[in-house]
Design an enzyme around this catalytic site. Structure first.
Site, PDB file in Angstrom:
ATOM      1  N   ASP A  53      43.190  43.766  13.240  1.00  0.00           N
ATOM      2  CA  ASP A  53      43.101  42.418  12.690  1.00  0.00           C
ATOM      3  C   ASP A  53      42.917  41.490  13.875  1.00  0.00           C
ATOM      4  O   ASP A  53      43.611  41.612  14.882  1.00  0.00           O
ATOM      5  CB  ASP A  53      44.343  42.049  11.885  1.00  0.00           C
ATOM      6  CG  ASP A  53      44.064  40.854  10.979  1.00  0.00           C
ATOM      7  OD1 ASP A  53      43.037  40.876  10.266  1.00  0.00           O
ATOM      8  OD2 ASP A  53      44.838  39.881  10.992  1.00  0.00           O
TER       9      ASP A  53
ATOM     10  N   LYS B 156      29.718  42.312  25.876  1.00  0.00           N
ATOM     11  CA  LYS B 156      30.865  41.865  25.067  1.00  0.00           C
ATOM     12  C   LYS B 156      31.989  42.899  25.131  1.00  0.00           C
ATOM     13  O   LYS B 156      33.149  42.564  25.343  1.00  0.00           O
ATOM     14  CB  LYS B 156      30.427  41.608  23.618  1.00  0.00           C
ATOM     15  CG  LYS B 156      31.596  41.138  22.750  1.00  0.00           C
ATOM     16  CD  LYS B 156      31.221  40.859  21.305  1.00  0.00           C
ATOM     17  CE  LYS B 156      32.470  40.567  20.479  1.00  0.00           C
ATOM     18  NZ  LYS B 156      32.200  40.428  19.052  1.00  0.00           N
TER      19      LYS B 156
ATOM     20  N   GLY C  65      30.631  36.512  13.469  1.00  0.00           N
ATOM     21  CA  GLY C  65      31.746  35.556  13.419  1.00  0.00           C
ATOM     22  C   GLY C  65      31.512  34.342  14.315  1.00  0.00           C
ATOM     23  O   GLY C  65      30.461  33.713  14.289  1.00  0.00           O
ATOM     24  N   TYR C  66      32.513  34.053  15.137  1.00  0.00           N
ATOM     25  CA  TYR C  66      32.457  32.869  15.999  1.00  0.00           C
ATOM     26  C   TYR C  66      31.757  33.147  17.333  1.00  0.00           C
ATOM     27  O   TYR C  66      31.768  32.286  18.225  1.00  0.00           O
ATOM     28  CB  TYR C  66      33.883  32.369  16.280  1.00  0.00           C
ATOM     29  CG  TYR C  66      34.667  32.004  15.029  1.00  0.00           C
ATOM     30  CD1 TYR C  66      34.564  30.730  14.470  1.00  0.00           C
ATOM     31  CD2 TYR C  66      35.497  32.924  14.402  1.00  0.00           C
ATOM     32  CE1 TYR C  66      35.272  30.394  13.327  1.00  0.00           C
ATOM     33  CE2 TYR C  66      36.215  32.594  13.254  1.00  0.00           C
ATOM     34  CZ  TYR C  66      36.097  31.325  12.717  1.00  0.00           C
ATOM     35  OH  TYR C  66      36.793  30.995  11.587  1.00  0.00           O
ATOM     36  N   ASP C  67      31.162  34.325  17.493  1.00  0.00           N
ATOM     37  CA  ASP C  67      30.567  34.708  18.786  1.00  0.00           C
ATOM     38  C   ASP C  67      29.628  33.657  19.381  1.00  0.00           C
ATOM     39  O   ASP C  67      29.697  33.396  20.581  1.00  0.00           O
ATOM     40  CB  ASP C  67      29.827  36.050  18.660  1.00  0.00           C
ATOM     41  CG  ASP C  67      30.779  37.232  18.746  1.00  0.00           C
ATOM     42  OD1 ASP C  67      31.930  37.044  19.174  1.00  0.00           O
ATOM     43  OD2 ASP C  67      30.370  38.348  18.379  1.00  0.00           O
TER      44      ASP C  67
ATOM     45  N   ASN D  19      33.484  45.789   8.104  1.00  0.00           N
ATOM     46  CA  ASN D  19      32.643  44.937   8.946  1.00  0.00           C
ATOM     47  C   ASN D  19      31.821  45.837   9.880  1.00  0.00           C
ATOM     48  O   ASN D  19      32.339  46.458  10.800  1.00  0.00           O
ATOM     49  CB  ASN D  19      33.567  44.000   9.740  1.00  0.00           C
ATOM     50  CG  ASN D  19      32.815  43.088  10.687  1.00  0.00           C
ATOM     51  OD1 ASN D  19      31.750  43.437  11.199  1.00  0.00           O
ATOM     52  ND2 ASN D  19      33.369  41.921  10.942  1.00  0.00           N
TER      53      ASN D  19
END
Ligand code: IMP
Length: 190
Positions: free
Chosen positions: A69, A173, A151-153, A9
């Site tokens: 993870d 962030k 992702g869900y950001d 990623n």
């Protein structure tokens, strides 16, 4: 010490490299070392899956390996998507589908509290490991905001930043994220 980041990623690799900048002699991505692995995450928890990723890469290098993870845990969903965060919307994995499913599951739900969590594993040559964990709390918005991150950001409103991770700069962030907190804990132990 030289370090390999065990992730395909690109966003994660960038975040981890930024946070660890100056702390190691050299930091490599998998592609820089021509390592092509994408192990199945079959463990029931974050630690197990981080170990799977670290071990899978360690087979190909004698450098130290760092693997994480991570996932999103939503209170009203009993901690889901949790370890299934990457494939929540089904396979092949897609951020858009994951976000759409999350919004569907949260439709009409008042309690929108959530947290991102990371378990980070540093595996030394020879097999010894150090573990760091981190989290960041916030809420799931009713619609996406911002185009940064991954992702869900865009759906995750950070209480500390007072904006979504999708609206935050990389630096912002990294100043509060689950991933940077897990790395800080790891560095303290190092
Ligand atoms: P992993 O690569 O197996 O750790 O999967 C993590 C999944 O959780 C990703 O695919 C994202 O959907 C989500 N996730 C983890 N960290 C973040 C983050 O920092 N921002 C947004 N989503 C994240």
């Amino acid at each position: 010490m030289e370090l390999v980041i065990a992730s395909n990623n690109k966003h994660k690799v960038r975040e981890i490299s930024e946070i660890l900048a100056g702390k190691f002699d050299r930091i490599y991505s998998l592609s820089e070392l021509n390592i092509h692995v994408d192990p199945e995450e079959t463990a029931p928890d974050f630690l197990g899956n981080a170990m799977i990723k670290a071990e899978a890469v360690a087979v190909f290098t004698d450098k130290a390996v760092i693997a994480d993870d991570s996932g999103l845990e939503v209170d009203a969903l009993g901690g889901a998507p949790g370890v299934f965060s990457a494939r929540y919307g089904g396979e092949p994995c897609s951020d858009d589908r994951n976000n759409e499913k999350l919004l569907r599951e949260m439709s009409g739900v008042q309690d929108r509290k959530a947290r991102f969590v990371t378990t980070m594993v540093l595996r030394f040559p020879g097999g010894k490991t150090l573990v760091g964990v981190g989290d960041v709390k916030g809420e799931i918005l009713l619609e996406k905001r911002g185009k940064n991150g991954f992702g869900y950001d865009p759906l995750f409103y950070s209480y500390e930043l007072k904006k979504t991770f999708g609206e935050a700069s990389e630096e912002e962030k990294n100043s509060v994220s689950h991933r940077s907190r897990a790395l800080q804990e790891l560095l303290t132990k190092l």
